[in-house]
Design a protein around this motif. Sequence first.
Motif, PDB file in Angstrom:
ATOM      1  N   TYR A  31      13.449  46.261  60.572  1.00  0.00           N
ATOM      2  CA  TYR A  31      14.408  45.303  61.079  1.00  0.00           C
ATOM      3  C   TYR A  31      15.053  44.377  60.030  1.00  0.00           C
ATOM      4  N   THR A  32      14.365  43.977  59.202  1.00  0.00           N
ATOM      5  CA  THR A  32      14.844  43.213  58.076  1.00  0.00           C
ATOM      6  C   THR A  32      16.005  44.125  57.195  1.00  0.00           C
ATOM      7  N   GLU A  33      15.616  45.417  57.052  1.00  0.00           N
ATOM      8  CA  GLU A  33      16.403  46.091  56.400  1.00  0.00           C
ATOM      9  C   GLU A  33      17.685  46.271  57.101  1.00  0.00           C
ATOM     10  N   ALA A  34      17.889  46.684  58.442  1.00  0.00           N
ATOM     11  CA  ALA A  34      18.604  46.696  59.289  1.00  0.00           C
ATOM     12  C   ALA A  34      19.642  45.208  59.398  1.00  0.00           C
ATOM     13  N   VAL A  35      19.062  44.230  59.347  1.00  0.00           N
ATOM     14  CA  VAL A  35      19.878  42.806  59.180  1.00  0.00           C
ATOM     15  C   VAL A  35      20.433  42.849  57.757  1.00  0.00           C
ATOM     16  N   ALA A  36      19.932  43.117  56.916  1.00  0.00           N
ATOM     17  CA  ALA A  36      20.595  43.009  55.559  1.00  0.00           C
ATOM     18  C   ALA A  36      21.651  44.272  55.250  1.00  0.00           C
ATOM     19  N   GLY A  37      21.557  45.293  56.096  1.00  0.00           N
ATOM     20  CA  GLY A  37      22.578  46.366  56.264  1.00  0.00           C
ATOM     21  C   GLY A  37      23.921  46.239  57.325  1.00  0.00           C
ATOM     22  N   GLY A  38      23.779  44.783  57.897  1.00  0.00           N
ATOM     23  CA  GLY A  38      25.040  44.483  58.768  1.00  0.00           C
ATOM     24  C   GLY A  38      24.874  44.747  60.122  1.00  0.00           C
ATOM     25  N   MET A  39      23.626  44.797  60.639  1.00  0.00           N
ATOM     26  CA  MET A  39      23.525  45.099  61.811  1.00  0.00           C
ATOM     27  C   MET A  39      24.019  43.998  63.118  1.00  0.00           C
ATOM     28  N   TYR A  40      23.944  42.818  62.569  1.00  0.00           N
ATOM     29  CA  TYR A  40      24.693  41.923  63.352  1.00  0.00           C
ATOM     30  C   TYR A  40      25.987  41.587  62.903  1.00  0.00           C
ATOM     31  N   ARG A  41      26.859  41.575  63.641  1.00  0.00           N
ATOM     32  CA  ARG A  41      28.431  41.605  63.400  1.00  0.00           C
ATOM     33  C   ARG A  41      28.913  40.214  64.111  1.00  0.00           C
ATOM     34  N   PRO A  42      30.047  39.685  63.582  1.00  0.00           N
ATOM     35  CA  PRO A  42      31.012  38.715  64.189  1.00  0.00           C
ATOM     36  C   PRO A  42      31.267  39.106  65.309  1.00  0.00           C
ATOM     37  N   LEU A  43      31.117  38.286  66.354  1.00  0.00           N
ATOM     38  CA  LEU A  43      31.538  38.390  67.659  1.00  0.00           C
ATOM     39  C   LEU A  43      33.040  39.304  67.941  1.00  0.00           C
ATOM     40  N   PRO A  79      26.721  31.973  48.059  1.00  0.00           N
ATOM     41  CA  PRO A  79      28.172  32.529  48.066  1.00  0.00           C
ATOM     42  C   PRO A  79      28.994  31.628  47.221  1.00  0.00           C
ATOM     43  N   ALA A  80      30.228  31.868  46.800  1.00  0.00           N
ATOM     44  CA  ALA A  80      31.033  31.104  46.014  1.00  0.00           C
ATOM     45  C   ALA A  80      31.733  30.244  46.710  1.00  0.00           C
ATOM     46  N   PRO A  81      32.057  29.137  46.371  1.00  0.00           N
ATOM     47  CA  PRO A  81      32.768  28.102  47.259  1.00  0.00           C
ATOM     48  C   PRO A  81      33.849  28.564  47.923  1.00  0.00           C
ATOM     49  N   GLY A  82      33.829  28.101  49.351  1.00  0.00           N
ATOM     50  CA  GLY A  82      35.132  28.586  50.365  1.00  0.00           C
ATOM     51  C   GLY A  82      34.695  30.056  50.747  1.00  0.00           C
ATOM     52  N   ALA A  83      33.459  30.491  50.587  1.00  0.00           N
ATOM     53  CA  ALA A  83      33.585  31.916  50.892  1.00  0.00           C
ATOM     54  C   ALA A  83      32.081  32.206  51.581  1.00  0.00           C
ATOM     55  N   GLY A  84      31.675  33.475  52.033  1.00  0.00           N
ATOM     56  CA  GLY A  84      30.196  33.473  52.671  1.00  0.00           C
ATOM     57  C   GLY A  84      30.055  33.475  53.792  1.00  0.00           C
ATOM     58  N   PRO A  85      29.078  33.289  54.461  1.00  0.00           N
ATOM     59  CA  PRO A  85      28.718  33.364  56.132  1.00  0.00           C
ATOM     60  C   PRO A  85      29.678  32.601  56.787  1.00  0.00           C
ATOM     61  N   ARG A  86      30.018  31.622  56.426  1.00  0.00           N
ATOM     62  CA  ARG A  86      30.831  30.786  57.311  1.00  0.00           C
ATOM     63  C   ARG A  86      32.092  31.661  57.720  1.00  0.00           C
ATOM     64  N   ASP A  87      32.671  32.770  56.983  1.00  0.00           N
ATOM     65  CA  ASP A  87      33.817  33.134  57.450  1.00  0.00           C
ATOM     66  C   ASP A  87      33.467  34.052  58.564  1.00  0.00           C
ATOM     67  N   ASP A  88      32.071  34.810  58.740  1.00  0.00           N
ATOM     68  CA  ASP A  88      31.685  35.275  59.611  1.00  0.00           C
ATOM     69  C   ASP A  88      31.624  34.555  61.314  1.00  0.00           C
ATOM     70  N   VAL A  89      31.095  33.399  60.908  1.00  0.00           N
ATOM     71  CA  VAL A  89      30.907  32.411  62.035  1.00  0.00           C
ATOM     72  C   VAL A  89      32.506  31.857  62.444  1.00  0.00           C
ATOM     73  N   ARG A  90      33.054  31.772  61.600  1.00  0.00           N
ATOM     74  CA  ARG A  90      34.546  31.471  61.802  1.00  0.00           C
ATOM     75  C   ARG A  90      35.223  32.742  62.832  1.00  0.00           C
ATOM     76  N   ARG A  91      35.299  33.666  62.346  1.00  0.00           N
ATOM     77  CA  ARG A  91      35.585  34.682  63.143  1.00  0.00           C
ATOM     78  C   ARG A  91      34.950  34.889  64.502  1.00  0.00           C
ATOM     79  N   SER A  92      33.803  34.580  64.776  1.00  0.00           N
ATOM     80  CA  SER A  92      33.061  34.533  66.040  1.00  0.00           C
ATOM     81  C   SER A  92      33.699  33.684  66.884  1.00  0.00           C
ATOM     82  N   LEU A  93      33.673  32.370  66.179  1.00  0.00           N
ATOM     83  CA  LEU A  93      34.304  31.432  67.059  1.00  0.00           C
ATOM     84  C   LEU A  93      35.909  31.558  67.402  1.00  0.00           C
ATOM     85  N   ALA A  94      36.779  32.168  66.778  1.00  0.00           N
ATOM     86  CA  ALA A  94      38.196  32.449  67.299  1.00  0.00           C
ATOM     87  C   ALA A  94      37.816  33.609  68.364  1.00  0.00           C
ATOM     88  N   PHE A  95      36.999  34.394  68.181  1.00  0.00           N
ATOM     89  CA  PHE A  95      37.058  35.412  69.172  1.00  0.00           C
ATOM     90  C   PHE A  95      36.523  34.750  70.530  1.00  0.00           C
TER      91      PHE A  95
END
Length: 285
Positions: A216-228, A263-279
């Motif tokens: 499971y952990t390996e799958a999560v690290a490999g991107g199993m969960y995607r932005p909505l 993550p670098a400032p202005g980057a990282g996981p929040r970008d995927d959350v933003r995509r999910s919210l937009a969807f």
Amino acid sequence: MRVAGAPISWGVCEVPGWGHQMAPSRVLAEMRELGLAATELGPEGFLPADPRERDALLARDGLALAGAFVPAVLHEPGHDPLPEVVRAMDALPGGAVLVLAAATGRDGYDQRPEPDAAAWAALLDRLDAVARLAADRGRLATLHPHVGTVVERRAEVERVLDGSAIPLCLDTGHLMVGGTDPVALARSAADRIGHVHLKDVDAALAQRVLTGDLGYTEAVAGGMYRPLGRGDVDIAEIVSTLEAAGYGGWYVMEQDTVLTAEPAPGAGPRDDVRRSLAFLAEATR
């Protein structure tokens, strides 16, 4: 719709060795910048243990507390989990949902034992006891079917639905990884859904976890969960089904991730959350 975030979308997790853990100050600030109304509690130690200090910290970022994910060993006949569950429940503000997971007692979610009949009887009895305690306090407790816990697979979800009255947390990702169609569950058991975690899933990776070919952990690290909208779960249909059934609870953005560094400032996981919210905004327009 009431839309919340979860620290696990920023890689913050209770599992030892999960990955780099971002600081609460950055995670909460990014939630606020994305326009989220609330957050779940996150693992022990992420937010202050003192409720007043915790609530003041959240208030500074304009966030409510939507719920708390609480793993608890509920199936061992010789162990009484109710005192610890009640403590977790009573530490929450009114309106926050207790999101229980039927933990195995082991670290992580890559392995789990098979409970016997006595363990299942104890589990179902404890679930009903927790539901009653929550109702007596004017609160809501739910069970979260979760990979690597006692309630993971479709037959186990059905056993809980048939053998107890506790509401469920419908986690679109964990259900799919465990072999339950989340759309079908939303349709057949909408009246039992008390809380929602929204994930999209790479079905091919999920199938490898289900068959034991991939951890499971390996799958999560490999991107199993995607932005909505970028995976194989029909998120729009699930939301539409629940809204039509009168669901009024939280929709929690939860794209579990594993980070290797800050993550670098202005980057990282929040970008995927933003995509999910937009969807989500487009899908529910």
